[in-house]
Design a protein around this motif. Structure first.
Motif: not given
Length: 251
Positions: A17, A23, A27-28, A30-31, A220, A223
């Motif tokens: 990722h 991402i 982004g990771q 955020k996950l 989606k 992120t």
């Protein structure tokens, strides 16, 4: 709030990722911070939970009031034969722990209703609906609209499925409010008109295709990448291996 800093183990776990520019580390994180509620740990919920857990979603809530039965195993791949008779929430939690022990799992062993849905949904960032009845679908959609929570909705038939993302509390590029579930389906069909999968049957792999698409839409949304299926209904016909997209608007 969960600490979003990534450990050395997580940096390696999510390396594929993190190398994606779309991402990346941000982004990771955020996950990892995300809280996602999955309605149903069945045919659709199984791949949703598996892929969101593998993706590193920090907190997964699971709503289901049923136990695992032998006839579930043909499509509900998160459950094993040894889980027959066990609550689906407990079975799914054990599977998620095997996939990714970094994920926190919150169990809600209940049937979602118009009365209890709003308070529960308000505790999460994104809702993924894998329920198999219209009463629950309307209760979930109405509560998500009221609580301003994005909803990833899907349904399957014998060999076909549909998928959309609902954010009726936001405006689209045209300045109009996005459509809601009742713009797509104003009212439920009469009882008995749409047979259950127990009566009509369903191909197990079909729920895998559609549930995995739900997981992708949730990723989606979390992120902030790509174009979610807002105002678009994605239709999948498994027998002809065909995807079609229908646009729909607020009434």
């Amino acid at each position: 709030m969960m600490n979003a800093a990534l450990t050395e183990e997580e940096l390696e776990r999510y390396a594929r990722h993190i190398v994606l520019p779309e991402i990346g580390g941000a982004g990771q994180q955020k996950l990892k911070r995300a809280r996602v509620l999955v309605i149903g740990a069945g045919g659709l919920g199984a791949p949703v939970l598996e892929y969101l857990a593998a993706a590193g979603v920090g907190t997964l809530g699971i709503v289901d009031d049923d136990d695992v039965s032998l006839s579930n195993l043909q499509r509900q791949v998160i459950h094993g034969t040894d889980a027959v008779g066990v609550a689906k929430t407990d079975s799914a939690k054990a599977a998620i722990a095997r996939i990714n022990p970094n994920v926190s799992v919150e169990l809600h062993q209940l049937r979602l209703t118009a009365e209890n849905a709003p308070a529960l949904i308000a505790r999460y960032d994104i809702i993924v609906d894998g329920s198999d009845n219209f009463e629950t679908r309307y209760a979930v959609a109405d509560a998500c609209a009221a609580e301003k929570r994005p909803l990833v909705h899907a349904a399957v038939g014998r060999f076909d499925g549909s998928l959309t993302v609902l954010k009726p509390f936001e405006t689209g590029a045209d300045g109009r409010l996005n459509p809601g579930y009742r713009d797509l389906f104003p009212e439920a069909p009469p009882p008995g008109l749409v047979p259950s999968c127990a009566v009509a049957g369903v191909v197990g792999a079909l729920t895998g295709v559609v549930g995995t698409l739900q997981a992708m839409e949730a990723i989606k949304l979390i992120t902030g990448i790509g174009e979610p299926l807002v105002g678009r209904l994605l239709l999948y016909d498994a027998l002809s291996a065909r995807f079609d997209t229908i646009r729909y608007k607020r009434n």
